[in-house]
Design an enzyme around this catalytic site. Structure first.
Site, PDB file in Angstrom:
ATOM      1  N   GLY A 169      -5.909  -6.384  -0.206  1.00  0.00           N
ATOM      2  CA  GLY A 169      -6.463  -5.422   0.731  1.00  0.00           C
ATOM      3  C   GLY A 169      -5.526  -4.249   0.902  1.00  0.00           C
ATOM      4  N   GLU A 170      -5.560  -3.636   2.079  1.00  0.00           N
ATOM      5  CA  GLU A 170      -4.708  -2.498   2.444  1.00  0.00           C
ATOM      6  C   GLU A 170      -5.092  -1.210   1.714  1.00  0.00           C
ATOM      7  OE1 GLU A 170      -0.602  -3.391   1.711  1.00  0.00           O
ATOM      8  OE2 GLU A 170      -0.617  -5.225   2.932  1.00  0.00           O
ATOM      9  N   GLY A 171      -5.990  -1.293   0.702  1.00  0.00           N
ATOM     10  CA  GLY A 171      -6.297  -0.138  -0.130  1.00  0.00           C
ATOM     11  C   GLY A 171      -5.612  -0.206  -1.479  1.00  0.00           C
ATOM     12  N   ALA A 206       0.834  -1.213   0.000  1.00  0.00           N
ATOM     13  CA  ALA A 206       0.000   0.000   0.000  1.00  0.00           C
ATOM     14  C   ALA A 206       0.862   1.255   0.000  1.00  0.00           C
ATOM     15  CB  ALA A 206      -0.930   0.006   1.216  1.00  0.00           C
ATOM     16  N   ASP A 246      -7.545  -1.317   4.782  1.00  0.00           N
ATOM     17  CA  ASP A 246      -7.866  -2.154   5.941  1.00  0.00           C
ATOM     18  C   ASP A 246      -6.695  -3.054   6.294  1.00  0.00           C
ATOM     19  OD1 ASP A 246      -8.301  -5.120   4.780  1.00  0.00           O
ATOM     20  OD2 ASP A 246      -9.046  -3.675   3.335  1.00  0.00           O
TER      21      ASP A 246
END
Length: 407
Positions: free
Chosen positions: A372-374, A99, A176
């Site tokens: 995830g993580e954006g 991210a 997230d």
């Protein structure tokens, strides 16, 4: 009024006049009508959300990564130890995660928010500590949170969105981190869309057949234990249960560690603009009660983050399955929220497609990602910027002296 109530009251759906003006503007530009495909609709969507044509450039962007743990991790739903949540927070803060690399590429700021990590984190630049609890309770045994905790996490997300917009962000990206959080995501998607756990539950970080079967069984048990086996009934979501929240959800004071398959899939499905999903035999439950029953603290915070962006008329790019399930909650609380969202990508997690269909959102990128993580939302940000820049800089047939084929 509470911060949550104020925010919901401030959200407006897309402006019809701005939508019409943006579509007309698109048709007047020096290109065949519809030649930019989905990008044209993105620009029109942002014009409607901002209530102005052309819409403001969605730059700079700000990524907020909400981190929390999950009590359901004790059921063996993820191959990753729960300690990874706190460790990855440290990695984000050190700039060492994917991210961070993607954010640097697109010029986005990164804010990490501890809303429920099952450990005490040392203060650090870029970290906001707004811990509501040390993880959630085990949702397969009863409610994951109390409604009060869910509201506190929602309001944390709203506050983060307000702060980032106040500091100049013109586009928000959801992020997230939480080991076992795809389990909570799948449960939320089932509750809000009426889909079966077999259909929306994925392998996440590579769960084997035995772990996947256990994960599906745990989700099914959580829905049954919390009275959600049949999904929400239509009209049960809204902001009505906001007064009288006290004591309406279940067990609280949660010190239970948690984990989340935060790495099982990015976040992303969403719920439609309505109150959530197919009706079933289960009694109607409010969106807040449902969130408290089977959601995670980061899901609640992301839902608040989306609501905060919508209230400020700043576009929100949703990441994968975690963000999608959180968007279902936000849409149930305030239907107009969806008009302010863009689906950054479609996750490889099966529940994401179900959430996006329910929300009526079309993903911009599909690369079989499930991190995830954006990350998926960050990859989509340049596309969103390009779509809006066209509205600002491309000449019209009249201004360029180019003959329109339909003139």
């Amino acid at each position: 009024m509470t911060l949550l109530e104020q925010t919901i009251a401030a959200i407006r759906p897309a402006d019809p006049a701005a939508l019409a003006a943006a579509r007309a503007h698109q048709d007047s530009l020096t290109k065949p009508r519809g030649a930019l495909g989905a990008l044209e609709e993105v620009a029109v969507r942002l014009a409607g959300a901002a209530a102005v044509n052309p819409p403001p450039m969605p730059f700079p962007a700000a990524l907020a990564i909400f981190a929390a743990d999950h009590g359901v991790h004790t059921q063996g739903v993820s191959p990753w130890p729960r300690e990874v949540t706190a460790q990855m927070v440290g990695n984000f803060l050190a700039g060492g995660a994917v991210a961070n690399a993607f954010a640097a590429q697109v010029g986005a700021s990164v804010t990490v928010v501890d809303v429920g990590v099952a450990a005490d984190l040392e203060p650090a630049p870029g970290l906001t500590v707004s811990k509501v609890a040390y993880g959630t309770a085990d949702m397969s045994q009863g409610p994951a949170m109390t409604v009060e905790q869910a509201v506190a996490a929602l309001e944390t997300g709203i506050a983060v969105a307000r702060d980032l917009v106040g500091r100049g962000a013109r586009c928000l990206v959801t992020g997230d981190m939480g080991i076992a959080n795809t389990t909570a995501s799948a449960a939320l998607i089932c509750a809000f869309t009426g889909r079966d756990p077999d259909v929306v539950t994925g392998r996440g970080t590579g769960a084997d057949d035995e772990t996947l079967a256990r994960k599906v069984a745990v989700i099914r048990r959580a829905l049954r234990v919390n009275g959600l086996a049949g999904g929400l009934t239509e009209g049960s979501g809204g902001s009505e249960g906001l007064e009288g929240l006290e004591g309406s959800a279940g067990q609280g004071g949660l010190d239970a560690p948690g984990g989340s398959d935060g790495w099982d899939g990015p976040g992303g499905p969403g719920g439609p603009g309505g109150a959530g999903g197919a009706s079933g035999e289960a009694p109607a439950r409010s969106a807040l009660e449902t969130l408290a029953a089977v959601g995670g603290l980061e899901h609640a915070a992301i839902a608040g983050f989306v609501l905060g962006g919508a209230a400020a008329r700043v576009p929100v790019i949703l990441d994968g399955v975690i963000a999608g399930s959180a968007a279902l909650v936000a849409a149930a609380l305030a239907p107009g929220t969806v008009d302010h969202c863009v689906a950054g990508h479609r996750s490889a997690e099966p529940g994401h497609a179900a959430a996006l269909d329910h929300l009526g959102l079309r993903p911009l990128v599909e690369l079989e990602m499930r991190l995830g993580e954006g990350t998926g939302g960050l990859l989509a940000h340049p596309l969103v910027c390009a779509a809006v820049r066209v509205m600002h800089e491309v000449a019209t047939f009249d201004s360029a002296g180019v003959t329109d084929k339909e003139a």
